[in-house]
Design an enzyme around this catalytic site. Structure first.
Site, PDB file in Angstrom:
ATOM      1  NE  ARG A 117       6.354   6.482   0.809  1.00 34.69           N
ATOM      2  CZ  ARG A 117       5.440   6.317   1.768  1.00 34.69           C
ATOM      3  NH1 ARG A 117       4.310   5.654   1.515  1.00 34.69           N
ATOM      4  NH2 ARG A 117       5.618   6.807   2.977  1.00 34.69           N
ATOM      5  NE  ARG A 137      -2.892  -1.852   8.300  1.00 36.77           N
ATOM      6  CZ  ARG A 137      -2.597  -2.330   7.082  1.00 36.77           C
ATOM      7  NH1 ARG A 137      -2.798  -3.607   6.794  1.00 36.77           N
ATOM      8  NH2 ARG A 137      -2.111  -1.535   6.150  1.00 36.77           N
ATOM      9  CE  LYS A 158      -0.483   4.462  12.795  1.00 37.88           C
ATOM     10  NZ  LYS A 158       0.288   5.182  11.771  1.00 37.88           N
ATOM     11  N   GLY A 173      -4.958   8.029   5.407  1.00 36.60           N
ATOM     12  CA  GLY A 173      -4.037   8.996   6.017  1.00 36.60           C
ATOM     13  C   GLY A 173      -2.808   9.213   5.152  1.00 36.60           C
ATOM     14  CB  SER A 215       4.871  10.147  11.286  1.00 39.45           C
ATOM     15  OG  SER A 215       4.069  10.235  10.129  1.00 39.45           O
ATOM     16  CE  LYS A 266      -2.722   0.759   3.713  1.00 34.00           C
ATOM     17  NZ  LYS A 266      -2.491   2.052   4.398  1.00 34.00           N
ATOM     18  CB  SER A 267       3.761   2.324   2.069  1.00 32.54           C
ATOM     19  OG  SER A 267       3.150   2.267   3.321  1.00 32.54           O
ATOM     20  CG  ASP A 300       0.359   0.229   9.285  1.00 32.87           C
ATOM     21  OD1 ASP A 300      -0.019   1.098  10.102  1.00 32.87           O
ATOM     22  OD2 ASP A 300       0.767   0.513   8.146  1.00 32.87           O
TER      23      ASP A 300
END
Ligand code: S3P
Length: 446
Positions: free
Chosen positions: A31, A399, A352, A101, A174, A26-27, A325
């Site tokens: 990007r 989650r 979160k 987020g 973060s 996902k991250s 996470d």
């Protein structure tokens, strides 16, 4: 918020078996689209996660004039027609991040660099989450940011442009804050520097060089970016590894269900995402690694998980950002392990998609677990099995829903998990993949 959607889960009918590849990270998917959109040239991306969060990011760029061709029906491959650093157009409407987020905080950095007006909104959960952490640094760089609570809460109205570089000392560990400042730094006059209290996921730093933008890391960990004035689409397609955060649900399930042996293929093993393996190994889990390889600037491996061996652990505070996470499902492992599990220095879990300490403590307690909530973590003493015939609330948090579906595999009967629809934000195929391994889980409407 993602309210609605009920899962019926557990108990497992037998051992979990098989080899699967979970969807893309996902991250990295966020990007990859962002950098591709801001590049000169066309970027092909494979292994993209077609979850609602990542689709929200793609949609924002489409709304600002970027062309995206989906190359398959599943939306895991795409071609992004970059418009360059200065080619985005003012969006005609608000930009909606949904539940994400990462989308909203990284886009705050991108939009801070734009000489136009934009408004970021999201769902009810996102409107409760803190944004000061990104509003403050981009204001110091020269962007105008307005929002509720002085710019701490969405909607955020941003008017950017003419940024000057800053040195940002982040108070929170973060990656979203770090990445926001680095992305804004692409548009700034001068060298941007970011330091953080503990190292966090470094996908932005690893991916920028693929697009021709160098990033340096000083001996003290400070990240240093001097803008190269343009990003260039890479000649080779960008491949996104399988998401370790999704794999952890099945790793814990396989550890907990007697006789299980599951292989999680080609998952990302970046050390800043690998806390789950260090923590599970520290708890005695039986993990084996093979087929280690590189994908772009990231590493992957196959991880085999066999059942058994779990005991308690005092989690090393240094590992917290590297597994941030994964704690909902690690709490499930702890709830069924021998002895005591202690997590501290993890207050970020409270901001979160839900307050994950409170949500997991409430759900696990209904299932008969021994869990004591702490302001910055939890103490969990393992029990032999969880109770079935109960109902829990996932609070619209993907989650929490998936973690409780794993917990249910070791319950004495079915667990109903309400408000689970948010699974679509990060792992739309969770239920069929879980079923393929032999987990007992289905949507109530099926
Ligand atoms: C993310 C960073 C983490 C993580 C989130 C994804 C990212 O958030 O919880 O799911 O892609 O940068 P924080 O940076 O707020 O800890």
């Amino acid at each position: 918020m993602n309210i609605g959607g009920t899962l019926i889960a557990g108990p497992a009918a037998g051992p979990l078996k098989g080899e699967i590849r979970v969807p893309g990270d996902k991250s990295m998917s966020h990007r990859a689209v962002m950098l591709a959109a801001l590049s000169d040239g066309v970027t092909e991306i494979h292994g993209f996660l077609p979850g609602d969060d990542n689709l929200a990011t793609a949609r924002m760029f489409i709304d600002m004039g970027v062309g995206i061709d989906w190359l398959n029906d599943t939306k895991t491959s795409l071609r992004v027609h970059g418009v360059g650093l200065h080619g985005l157009q003012e969006p005609a409407n608000v930009l909606d991040a949904g539940n994400s987020g990462t989308c909203v905080r990284l886009m705050t950095g991108v939009l801070a660099g734009q000489p136009f007006h934009s408004v970021l909104v999201g769902d009810a959960s996102l409107h409760k989450r803190p944004m000061q952490r990104v509003a403050d640094p981009v204001r110091r760089m020269g962007a105008h940011v307005d929002g509720r609570e002085g710019g701490n809460k969405l909607p955020l109205a941003i008017r950017g442009g003419n940024l000057k570089a800053i040195r940002h000392v982040s108070e929170v560990a973060s990656a979203q804050v770090k990445s926001c400042v680095l992305l804004a730094g692409l548009f700034a006059d001068g060298t941007t520097k970011v330091s953080e209290p503990k190292p966090t996921r470094d996908h932005t730093e690893r991916m920028l060089p693929l697009f021709g933008q160098p990033v340096d890391v000083a001996a003290d960990g400070t990240i240093v970016l001097t803008p190269a004035d343009r990003l260039t689409a890479p000649d080779e397609p960008v491949h996104i590894p399988a998401d370790p955060s999704s794999a952890t649900f099945f790793a814990v399930a396989a550890s907990l269900v007697e006789g299980s042996a599951v292989t999680l293929a080609a998952i990302g093993t970046n050390p800043r995402r690998d806390g789950w393996r260090r923590i599970l190994t520290g708890m005695g889990a039986r993990l084996d690694t093979g087929n280690e390889a590189s994908v772009g600037k990231e590493t992957v491996a196959d991880v085999q998980v066999r059942a058994g061996g779990l005991h308690g652990l005092d989690v090393d505070p240094q590992d917290v950002p590297d597994a941030i996470d994964e704690f909902p499902v690690l709490f499930v492992a702890a709830a069924l392990a021998d002895g005591e599990f202690v997590l501290e220095d993890a207050e970020e879990l409270r901001v979160k998609e839900s307050d994950r300490i409170a949500a997991m403590a409430a759900a696990l307690r209904v299932a008969g677990a021994d869990i004591e909530e702490q302001p910055d973590g939890a103490r969990i003493r393992g029990v032999a099995s969880l109770q079935g015939g109960i109902e829990v609330d996932a609070h619209g948090d993907h989650r929490i829903a998936m973690a409780m579906a794993v917990a249910a595999q070791r319950a004495t009967g079915e667990i109903r998990i309400r408000n689970a629809a948010a699974i679509a934000t990060s792992f739309p195929d969770f239920v069929p993949l879980a079923q393929a391994l032999g987990m007992n889980v289905r949507w109530e409407s099926e």
